[in-house]
Write an enzyme that holds these catalytic residues in place. Structure first.
Site, PDB file in Angstrom:
ATOM      1  N   SER A 128     -32.462   2.393   1.508  1.00  0.00           N
ATOM      2  CA  SER A 128     -33.546   1.383   0.760  1.00  0.00           C
ATOM      3  C   SER A 128     -34.170   0.618   1.879  1.00  0.00           C
ATOM      4  O   SER A 128     -34.820   1.032   2.907  1.00  0.00           O
ATOM      5  CB  SER A 128     -32.525   0.802  -0.244  1.00  0.00           C
TER       6      SER A 128
ATOM      7  N   HIS B 127     -33.138   5.428  -8.143  1.00  0.00           N
ATOM      8  CA  HIS B 127     -33.002   4.793  -6.802  1.00  0.00           C
ATOM      9  C   HIS B 127     -31.630   4.598  -6.246  1.00  0.00           C
ATOM     10  O   HIS B 127     -30.569   4.240  -6.643  1.00  0.00           O
ATOM     11  CB  HIS B 127     -33.458   3.217  -6.913  1.00  0.00           C
TER      12      HIS B 127
ATOM     13  N   ASP C  31     -37.419   7.081  -9.490  1.00  0.00           N
ATOM     14  CA  ASP C  31     -37.222   5.463  -8.846  1.00  0.00           C
ATOM     15  C   ASP C  31     -37.767   4.678  -9.744  1.00  0.00           C
ATOM     16  O   ASP C  31     -38.902   4.825  -9.659  1.00  0.00           O
ATOM     17  CB  ASP C  31     -37.482   5.400  -7.417  1.00  0.00           C
TER      18      ASP C  31
END
Length: 335
Positions: A115, A315, A234
């Site tokens: 991330s 995600h 996501d």
């Protein structure tokens, strides 16, 4: 005949090398895999159970590999908080100093950014890269920023406070110096404000014409491979295509960026946020930073050193998607 003589000479030298070490009571050193650096994502820490397990599974794939998990604070709780609060430029400088002190990394290493850790590692490459990163894999990273602040878990007070503060005055001086998410917030309807206020994302993407740093491009094209991983479902990273250097179309009256061949996507966080209207996405190859090669991205791509990959799911729900990438792009015996 010449090859046979060369082979005999090589074998003789190898036997002599081993004999010397045995006579001295020592064992000759074995080749070592290229080391690996990990940078965790938002809401995580360098030594969380998840990160420890991730490192452990990589070591099962590449026995003997040295792995370093980046930290801003050695205390796990403080390190997690540093993912929400702090000056990103200062944090990356701190990590650059940290990596310089680790002997195992000095000949170069591969890196995985999870991330926001992905764009932070890219910033390290562009600004420092001593010791150098060879292969960089980023999972669900926000390379072109976010146009909405990610939602929080219901009882995550630290996250909720940071999110509320960021949304109230995202381009204010305090938020841009102290709220991590604000420092990669890129509002397509406020591009002028973004370019004048943001000192992290706008800088590493070389978006401010008068302040472009050519070292960033020279350093980025030194990568052997840049692997960009997008999560297909996501709803945390908005837009999700930011993982592939995609961004929402600029909505100002006098647009800085023009959409050439966009696609539509509904970006919604159903658990915490109200729906946003549909937005058109500018893909990587139509971004000015790619077309004009502000950071070396086009050169890297033309050399065949960029790979776009996707993991099916939300995600950071990696499942087993990460394993083939880790097997292929990390753990090399070559430095």
């Amino acid at each position: 005949m010449l090859n046979l003589k060369f082979l005999k000479l090589s074998l003789l030298l190898l036997v002599s090398y081993v004999t010397v070490f045995v006579a001295c009571g020592a064992v000759p050193p074995l080749p070592r895999r290229r080391p690996l650096v990990l940078w965790h994502g938002l809401g995580d820490s360098h030594s969380s159970p998840g990160m420890v397990e991730f490192a452990s599974r990589i070591k099962e794939i590449h026995p003997g590999i040295f792995i370093h998990s980046v930290y801003i604070e050695e205390d796990a709780g403080k390190d997690r908080d540093a993912g929400f609060y702090g000056n990103v430029n200062h944090q990356i400088e701190l990590v650059a100093e940290q990596l310089k002190t680790i002997p195992e990394l000095q000949r170069g290493f591969d890196a995985i950014g999870l991330s926001q850790g992905g764009q932070f590692l890219r910033a390290y490459v562009e600004r420092y890269n001593k010791p150098p990163i060879r292969n960089l894999i980023t999972f669900g990273s926000q390379h072109m920023g976010i146009s909405d602040i990610p939602g929080c878990r219901r009882f995550d007070v630290v996250c909720q406070l940071a999110r509320n503060a960021a949304k109230r005055a995202v381009y204010g001086e305090w938020a841009q110096e102290n709220i991590v998410q604000a420092q990669y917030y890129r509002d397509p309807s406020k591009m002028e404000q973004y370019l004048t206020s943001n000192h992290f994302l706008a800088d590493i993407n070389n978006e401010v014409a008068e302040g472009r740093n050519h070292t960033y491009a020279r350093n980025l094209i030194s990568l052997e491979k840049l692997v960009l991983v997008l999560f297909t479902e996501d709803k945390t990273v908005i837009p999700k295509e930011s993982a592939w250097f995609g961004s929402e179309e600029v909505k100002e009256e006098e647009e800085t960026y023009k959409l050439l061949d966009g696609i539509s996507q509904e970006v919604v966080n159903p658990e915490y946020d109200s729906p946003k209207p549909q937005s058109s996405i500018i893909p990587m190859k139509q971004q000015p930073l790619y077309v004009e090669d502000w950071i070396g991205l086009r050169t890297l791509d033309e050399r065949g050193r960029i790979s776009l990959a996707s993991c099916k799911g939300e995600h950071m729900q990696m499942g087993d998607c990460w394993e083939p990438l880790v097997r292929r792009y990390t753990g090399s015996w070559k430095y």
